[in-house]
Motif scaffolding. Structure first.
Motif, PDB file in Angstrom:
ATOM      1  N   HIS A   7       0.880  -1.077  -0.047  1.00 54.65           N
ATOM      2  CA  HIS A   7       0.161  -0.043   0.004  1.00 54.65           C
ATOM      3  C   HIS A   7       1.012   1.104  -0.089  1.00 54.65           C
ATOM      4  N   ALA A   8       0.237   2.202  -0.511  1.00 52.56           N
ATOM      5  CA  ALA A   8       1.149   3.502  -0.414  1.00 52.56           C
ATOM      6  C   ALA A   8       0.728   4.309   0.651  1.00 52.56           C
ATOM      7  N   TYR A   9       1.730   4.843   1.092  1.00 49.81           N
ATOM      8  CA  TYR A   9       1.630   5.666   2.458  1.00 49.81           C
ATOM      9  C   TYR A   9       2.475   7.068   2.344  1.00 49.81           C
ATOM     10  N   THR A  10       2.020   8.145   3.385  1.00 48.25           N
ATOM     11  CA  THR A  10       2.871   9.192   3.245  1.00 48.25           C
ATOM     12  C   THR A  10       2.947   9.285   4.689  1.00 48.25           C
ATOM     13  N   GLN A  11       4.373  10.283   4.783  1.00 50.42           N
ATOM     14  CA  GLN A  11       4.626  10.592   6.322  1.00 50.42           C
ATOM     15  C   GLN A  11       5.466  12.020   6.295  1.00 50.42           C
ATOM     16  N   SER A  12       4.857  12.955   6.947  1.00 55.68           N
ATOM     17  CA  SER A  12       5.612  14.146   7.083  1.00 55.68           C
ATOM     18  C   SER A  12       6.898  14.120   8.029  1.00 55.68           C
ATOM     19  N   PHE A  13       7.690  14.771   7.727  1.00 58.71           N
ATOM     20  CA  PHE A  13       8.961  14.935   8.635  1.00 58.71           C
ATOM     21  C   PHE A  13       9.423  16.311   8.888  1.00 58.71           C
ATOM     22  N   ILE A  14      10.709  16.270   9.827  1.00 60.53           N
ATOM     23  CA  ILE A  14      11.055  17.555   9.851  1.00 60.53           C
ATOM     24  C   ILE A  14      12.842  17.374   9.878  1.00 60.53           C
ATOM     25  N   TRP A  15      13.298  18.348   9.784  1.00 62.34           N
ATOM     26  CA  TRP A  15      14.870  18.383   9.744  1.00 62.34           C
ATOM     27  C   TRP A  15      15.413  18.568  11.077  1.00 62.34           C
ATOM     28  N   ASN A  16      16.442  17.938  11.484  1.00 57.25           N
ATOM     29  CA  ASN A  16      17.208  18.457  12.650  1.00 57.25           C
ATOM     30  C   ASN A  16      18.325  19.568  12.486  1.00 57.25           C
ATOM     31  N   SER A  17      18.880  19.880  13.301  1.00 55.09           N
ATOM     32  CA  SER A  17      19.916  20.993  13.402  1.00 55.09           C
ATOM     33  C   SER A  17      20.990  20.550  12.424  1.00 55.09           C
ATOM     34  N   ASP A  18      21.485  19.502  12.316  1.00 51.12           N
ATOM     35  CA  ASP A  18      22.482  18.956  11.318  1.00 51.12           C
ATOM     36  C   ASP A  18      22.075  18.769   9.795  1.00 51.12           C
ATOM     37  N   GLY A  19      20.921  19.077   9.622  1.00 51.90           N
ATOM     38  CA  GLY A  19      20.403  18.969   8.154  1.00 51.90           C
ATOM     39  C   GLY A  19      19.927  17.493   7.856  1.00 51.90           C
ATOM     40  N   PHE A  20      19.936  16.567   9.001  1.00 49.54           N
ATOM     41  CA  PHE A  20      19.359  15.293   8.671  1.00 49.54           C
ATOM     42  C   PHE A  20      17.760  15.057   8.885  1.00 49.54           C
ATOM     43  N   PRO A  21      17.120  14.195   8.056  1.00 50.93           N
ATOM     44  CA  PRO A  21      15.724  14.200   8.323  1.00 50.93           C
ATOM     45  C   PRO A  21      15.209  13.417   9.518  1.00 50.93           C
ATOM     46  N   VAL A  22      14.359  13.784  10.126  1.00 50.62           N
ATOM     47  CA  VAL A  22      13.911  13.113  11.373  1.00 50.62           C
ATOM     48  C   VAL A  22      12.303  12.512  10.932  1.00 50.62           C
ATOM     49  N   PHE A  23      12.178  11.095  10.718  1.00 54.17           N
ATOM     50  CA  PHE A  23      11.260  10.657  10.363  1.00 54.17           C
ATOM     51  C   PHE A  23      10.137  10.374  11.320  1.00 54.17           C
TER      52      PHE A  23
END
Length: 58
Positions: free
Chosen positions: A36-52
């Protein structure tokens, strides 16, 4: 795949997954098209890496 919301305020991950544990499938799970297809919003940490976070949190 990565995309943004229409207002470009959120980054979004789009992915395919199965909504169940696939360990029971004979012959491996790669031959099973039941995804199945899913979506997940995420943010970026202070080092520029995604936080899922945890899938399904939002």
């Amino acid at each position: 795949m990565f995309t943004t919301s229409p207002d470009e305020q959120q980054d979004i991950l789009v992915y395919h997954a199965r909504p169940y544990d696939n360990a029971h499938l004979q012959g491996g799970f790669l031959g099973n098209p039941d995804r199945h297809a899913y979506t997940q919003s995420f943010i970026w940490n202070s080092d520029g890496f995604p936080v899922f976070g945890t899938p399904g949190d939002n």
